[in-house]
Design a protein around this motif. Structure first.
Motif, PDB file in Angstrom:
ATOM      1  N   ALA A 184       0.841  -1.210   0.000  1.00 39.93           N
ATOM      2  CA  ALA A 184       0.000   0.000   0.000  1.00 39.93           C
ATOM      3  C   ALA A 184       0.875   1.257   0.000  1.00 39.93           C
ATOM      4  CB  ALA A 184      -0.913  -0.011   1.226  1.00 39.93           C
ATOM      5  N   PRO A 185       0.396   2.312  -0.644  1.00 34.98           N
ATOM      6  CA  PRO A 185       1.133   3.582  -0.570  1.00 34.98           C
ATOM      7  C   PRO A 185       0.901   4.250   0.785  1.00 34.98           C
ATOM      8  CG  PRO A 185      -0.910   3.886  -1.791  1.00 34.98           C
ATOM      9  CD  PRO A 185      -0.847   2.421  -1.430  1.00 34.98           C
ATOM     10  N   SER A 186       1.834   5.122   1.171  1.00 36.07           N
ATOM     11  CA  SER A 186       1.656   5.878   2.422  1.00 36.07           C
ATOM     12  C   SER A 186       2.408   7.194   2.309  1.00 36.07           C
ATOM     13  CB  SER A 186       2.181   5.073   3.618  1.00 36.07           C
ATOM     14  OG  SER A 186       3.546   4.765   3.444  1.00 36.07           O
ATOM     15  N   ALA A 187       1.993   8.158   3.087  1.00 32.75           N
ATOM     16  CA  ALA A 187       2.618   9.484   3.038  1.00 32.75           C
ATOM     17  C   ALA A 187       4.115   9.361   3.349  1.00 32.75           C
ATOM     18  CB  ALA A 187       1.942  10.411   4.048  1.00 32.75           C
ATOM     19  N   CYS A 188       4.937   9.921   2.444  1.00 32.92           N
ATOM     20  CA  CYS A 188       6.410   9.854   2.557  1.00 32.92           C
ATOM     21  C   CYS A 188       6.903   8.418   2.659  1.00 32.92           C
ATOM     22  CB  CYS A 188       6.921  10.657   3.755  1.00 32.92           C
ATOM     23  SG  CYS A 188       6.883  12.405   3.470  1.00 32.92           S
ATOM     24  N   ASN A 189       6.104   7.479   2.265  1.00 36.05           N
ATOM     25  CA  ASN A 189       6.445   6.036   2.320  1.00 36.05           C
ATOM     26  C   ASN A 189       6.887   5.605   3.721  1.00 36.05           C
ATOM     27  OD1 ASN A 189       6.598   3.493   1.143  1.00 36.05           O
ATOM     28  ND2 ASN A 189       8.735   3.733   0.541  1.00 36.05           N
ATOM     29  N   LEU A 190       6.238   6.195   4.742  1.00 31.97           N
ATOM     30  CA  LEU A 190       6.645   5.887   6.125  1.00 31.97           C
ATOM     31  C   LEU A 190       6.052   4.567   6.623  1.00 31.97           C
ATOM     32  CD1 LEU A 190       6.527   9.478   7.678  1.00 31.97           C
ATOM     33  CD2 LEU A 190       8.548   8.115   7.174  1.00 31.97           C
ATOM     34  N   GLN A 191       5.049   4.072   5.918  1.00 34.83           N
ATOM     35  CA  GLN A 191       4.457   2.755   6.234  1.00 34.83           C
ATOM     36  C   GLN A 191       4.116   2.620   7.726  1.00 34.83           C
ATOM     37  OE1 GLN A 191       7.034  -0.265   4.086  1.00 34.83           O
ATOM     38  NE2 GLN A 191       7.958   1.627   3.298  1.00 34.83           N
ATOM     39  N   PRO A 192       3.295   3.563   8.226  1.00 40.21           N
ATOM     40  CA  PRO A 192       3.021   3.567   9.664  1.00 40.21           C
ATOM     41  C   PRO A 192       1.901   2.591  10.047  1.00 40.21           C
ATOM     42  CG  PRO A 192       1.886   5.391   8.644  1.00 40.21           C
ATOM     43  CD  PRO A 192       2.582   4.639   7.533  1.00 40.21           C
ATOM     44  N   TRP A 193       2.181   1.301   9.880  1.00 42.31           N
ATOM     45  CA  TRP A 193       1.139   0.303  10.157  1.00 42.31           C
ATOM     46  C   TRP A 193       1.757  -0.948  10.744  1.00 42.31           C
ATOM     47  CZ3 TRP A 193       0.487   1.860   4.595  1.00 42.31           C
ATOM     48  CH2 TRP A 193       1.486   1.339   3.762  1.00 42.31           C
ATOM     49  N   TYR A 194       0.892  -1.760  11.325  1.00 44.66           N
ATOM     50  CA  TYR A 194       1.332  -3.035  11.903  1.00 44.66           C
ATOM     51  C   TYR A 194       0.121  -3.961  11.888  1.00 44.66           C
ATOM     52  CZ  TYR A 194       4.277  -6.099  14.685  1.00 44.66           C
ATOM     53  OH  TYR A 194       5.045  -7.157  15.110  1.00 44.66           O
ATOM     54  N   PHE A 195       0.357  -5.234  11.586  1.00 44.53           N
ATOM     55  CA  PHE A 195      -0.757  -6.169  11.427  1.00 44.53           C
ATOM     56  C   PHE A 195      -0.594  -7.345  12.387  1.00 44.53           C
ATOM     57  CE2 PHE A 195       0.518  -4.285   7.349  1.00 44.53           C
ATOM     58  CZ  PHE A 195      -0.602  -3.510   7.090  1.00 44.53           C
ATOM     59  N   TYR A 196      -1.610  -7.600  13.168  1.00 44.30           N
ATOM     60  CA  TYR A 196      -1.614  -8.780  14.045  1.00 44.30           C
ATOM     61  C   TYR A 196      -2.510  -9.832  13.406  1.00 44.30           C
ATOM     62  CZ  TYR A 196       0.274  -5.742  17.736  1.00 44.30           C
ATOM     63  OH  TYR A 196       1.057  -4.874  18.474  1.00 44.30           O
ATOM     64  N   VAL A 197      -1.928 -11.004  13.129  1.00 46.11           N
ATOM     65  CA  VAL A 197      -2.724 -12.127  12.620  1.00 46.11           C
ATOM     66  C   VAL A 197      -3.098 -12.979  13.834  1.00 46.11           C
ATOM     67  CG1 VAL A 197      -2.764 -14.149  11.101  1.00 46.11           C
ATOM     68  CG2 VAL A 197      -1.473 -12.096  10.424  1.00 46.11           C
ATOM     69  N   ILE A 198      -4.378 -13.078  14.100  1.00 46.86           N
ATOM     70  CA  ILE A 198      -4.841 -13.752  15.320  1.00 46.86           C
ATOM     71  C   ILE A 198      -5.499 -15.083  14.952  1.00 46.86           C
ATOM     72  CG2 ILE A 198      -6.302 -13.522  17.381  1.00 46.86           C
ATOM     73  CD1 ILE A 198      -4.083 -11.363  17.185  1.00 46.86           C
ATOM     74  N   GLU A 199      -4.826 -16.153  15.336  1.00 46.59           N
ATOM     75  CA  GLU A 199      -5.303 -17.497  14.983  1.00 46.59           C
ATOM     76  C   GLU A 199      -5.558 -18.368  16.205  1.00 46.59           C
ATOM     77  OE1 GLU A 199      -3.770 -19.365  10.812  1.00 46.59           O
ATOM     78  OE2 GLU A 199      -2.277 -19.111  12.378  1.00 46.59           O
ATOM     79  N   SER A 200      -4.830 -18.116  17.294  1.00 39.21           N
ATOM     80  CA  SER A 200      -4.947 -19.022  18.445  1.00 39.21           C
ATOM     81  C   SER A 200      -6.329 -18.879  19.076  1.00 39.21           C
ATOM     82  CB  SER A 200      -3.859 -18.707  19.480  1.00 39.21           C
ATOM     83  OG  SER A 200      -4.186 -17.525  20.179  1.00 39.21           O
ATOM     84  N   VAL A 207      -5.818  -7.743  12.708  1.00 36.66           N
ATOM     85  CA  VAL A 207      -6.039  -6.451  13.362  1.00 36.66           C
ATOM     86  C   VAL A 207      -5.059  -5.470  12.737  1.00 36.66           C
ATOM     87  CG1 VAL A 207      -5.933  -5.198  15.550  1.00 36.66           C
ATOM     88  CG2 VAL A 207      -6.775  -7.564  15.509  1.00 36.66           C
ATOM     89  N   VAL A 208      -5.604  -4.403  12.155  1.00 34.90           N
ATOM     90  CA  VAL A 208      -4.769  -3.384  11.500  1.00 34.90           C
ATOM     91  C   VAL A 208      -4.551  -2.233  12.478  1.00 34.90           C
ATOM     92  CG1 VAL A 208      -4.599  -1.751   9.570  1.00 34.90           C
ATOM     93  CG2 VAL A 208      -5.691  -3.985   9.230  1.00 34.90           C
ATOM     94  N   CYS A 209      -3.283  -1.907  12.703  1.00 34.43           N
ATOM     95  CA  CYS A 209      -2.949  -0.780  13.582  1.00 34.43           C
ATOM     96  C   CYS A 209      -2.242   0.310  12.803  1.00 34.43           C
ATOM     97  CB  CYS A 209      -2.002  -1.239  14.688  1.00 34.43           C
ATOM     98  SG  CYS A 209      -2.731  -2.412  15.813  1.00 34.43           S
ATOM     99  N   LYS A 210      -2.459   1.538  13.248  1.00 41.07           N
ATOM    100  CA  LYS A 210      -1.625   2.635  12.736  1.00 41.07           C
ATOM    101  C   LYS A 210      -0.516   2.860  13.762  1.00 41.07           C
ATOM    102  CE  LYS A 210      -4.372   6.329  14.832  1.00 41.07           C
ATOM    103  NZ  LYS A 210      -5.068   7.579  14.690  1.00 41.07           N
ATOM    104  N   ASP A 211       0.626   3.349  13.284  1.00 40.61           N
ATOM    105  CA  ASP A 211       1.707   3.690  14.201  1.00 40.61           C
ATOM    106  C   ASP A 211       1.684   5.198  14.375  1.00 40.61           C
ATOM    107  OD1 ASP A 211       4.294   4.470  15.242  1.00 40.61           O
ATOM    108  OD2 ASP A 211       4.901   2.397  14.896  1.00 40.61           O
ATOM    109  N   THR A 212       1.310   5.619  15.559  1.00 39.39           N
ATOM    110  CA  THR A 212       1.078   7.049  15.797  1.00 39.39           C
ATOM    111  C   THR A 212       2.383   7.845  15.886  1.00 39.39           C
ATOM    112  OG1 THR A 212       0.972   6.533  18.146  1.00 39.39           O
ATOM    113  CG2 THR A 212      -1.127   6.702  16.980  1.00 39.39           C
ATOM    114  N   VAL A 213       3.503   7.149  16.091  1.00 35.48           N
ATOM    115  CA  VAL A 213       4.799   7.844  16.161  1.00 35.48           C
ATOM    116  C   VAL A 213       5.389   7.990  14.762  1.00 35.48           C
ATOM    117  CG1 VAL A 213       7.161   7.727  17.084  1.00 35.48           C
ATOM    118  CG2 VAL A 213       5.208   7.061  18.522  1.00 35.48           C
ATOM    119  N   GLN A 214       5.320   6.886  13.975  1.00 35.24           N
ATOM    120  CA  GLN A 214       5.942   6.888  12.644  1.00 35.24           C
ATOM    121  C   GLN A 214       5.164   7.702  11.606  1.00 35.24           C
ATOM    122  OE1 GLN A 214       6.422   2.895  11.258  1.00 35.24           O
ATOM    123  NE2 GLN A 214       8.008   2.396  12.746  1.00 35.24           N
ATOM    124  N   SER A 215       3.870   7.894  11.815  1.00 33.59           N
ATOM    125  CA  SER A 215       3.046   8.495  10.752  1.00 33.59           C
ATOM    126  C   SER A 215       3.489   9.923  10.410  1.00 33.59           C
ATOM    127  CB  SER A 215       1.577   8.490  11.156  1.00 33.59           C
ATOM    128  OG  SER A 215       1.419   9.269  12.313  1.00 33.59           O
TER     129      SER A 215
END
Ligand SMILES: Cc1cc2nc3c(=O)[nH]c(=O)nc-3n(C[C@H](O)[C@H](O)[C@H](O)COP(=O)(O)O)c2cc1C
Length: 171
Positions: free
Chosen positions: A36-52, A76-84
């Protein structure tokens, strides 16, 4: 599949089969999110795959719906509030936009992989943050329940959309 076909066929799926989702499909979905594109290509995201079993039930405490519990896996899609990226002129934080673009890539990739999902934002954020031990610099923006579609139960509701001439103008 053509992009227009994927966009056209995708709908919010709320009926899942218990069948496990293959790891290769989850990896494909994450690769689509990664691109995915992101502002300044900072990629401020993190994904948790929950299977257990244990964490799936905790996710369901944050969004307690019978249909939601049936999904065999959640992302679960998270934004990174520091990196954004923050706009210098007024401080606008691009984190929500960036994470939402990655999230929609997930949504479309799920359909392309022959699975179903539904955007879920109406969850209890403090509960989800606590049960997944999400650090302070991340904030969950959406949960995607993912699974094979129970085609006997799943109904495509009428696609109600505003007409193009109401939502756009050519100048
Ligand atoms: C940002 C966002 C949040 C949403 N949150 C929820 C939700 O919490 N629960 C739910 O059942 N559907 C949720 N939806 C799904 C919408 O209700 C659905 O996309 C909309 O009604 C259009 O239907 P369609 O996805 O089948 O085209 C959400 C969709 C978006 C884009």
């Amino acid at each position: 599949m053509d992009l227009k076909d994927i966009i056209n066929e995708r709908y919010s799926v709320r009926d899942y089969l218990p069948q496990k989702v293959e790891e290769s499909k989850i990896k494909y979905i994450l690769e689509c999110a990664q691109l995915a594109p992101s502002a300044c290509n900072l990629q401020p995201w993190y994904f948790y795959v929950i299977e257990s079993e244990e964490l799936r039930s905790k996710v369901c405490e944050a969004y307690n719906r019978e249909w939601f519990k049936k999904a065999p896996v959640y992302i679960v899609v998270c934004k990174d509030t520091v990196q954004s990226w923050k706009r210098a002129s007024d401080g606008m934080d691009s984190g929500d936009i960036d994470a939402a673009i990655a999230a929609q890539h997930i949504c479309l990739a799920v359909h392309d992989a022959g699975l179903g999902t539904c955007w879920v934002c109406n969850f209890d954020l403090p509960s989800l943050t606590k049960s997944l031990d999400i650090p302070q610099n991340r904030e969950a923006i959406a949960i995607f329940p993912i699974g094979y579609v129970d085609k006997e139960k799943s109904k495509i509701l009428e696609r109600k959309r505003k007409p193009i001439n109401e939502i756009s103008e050519w100048r």
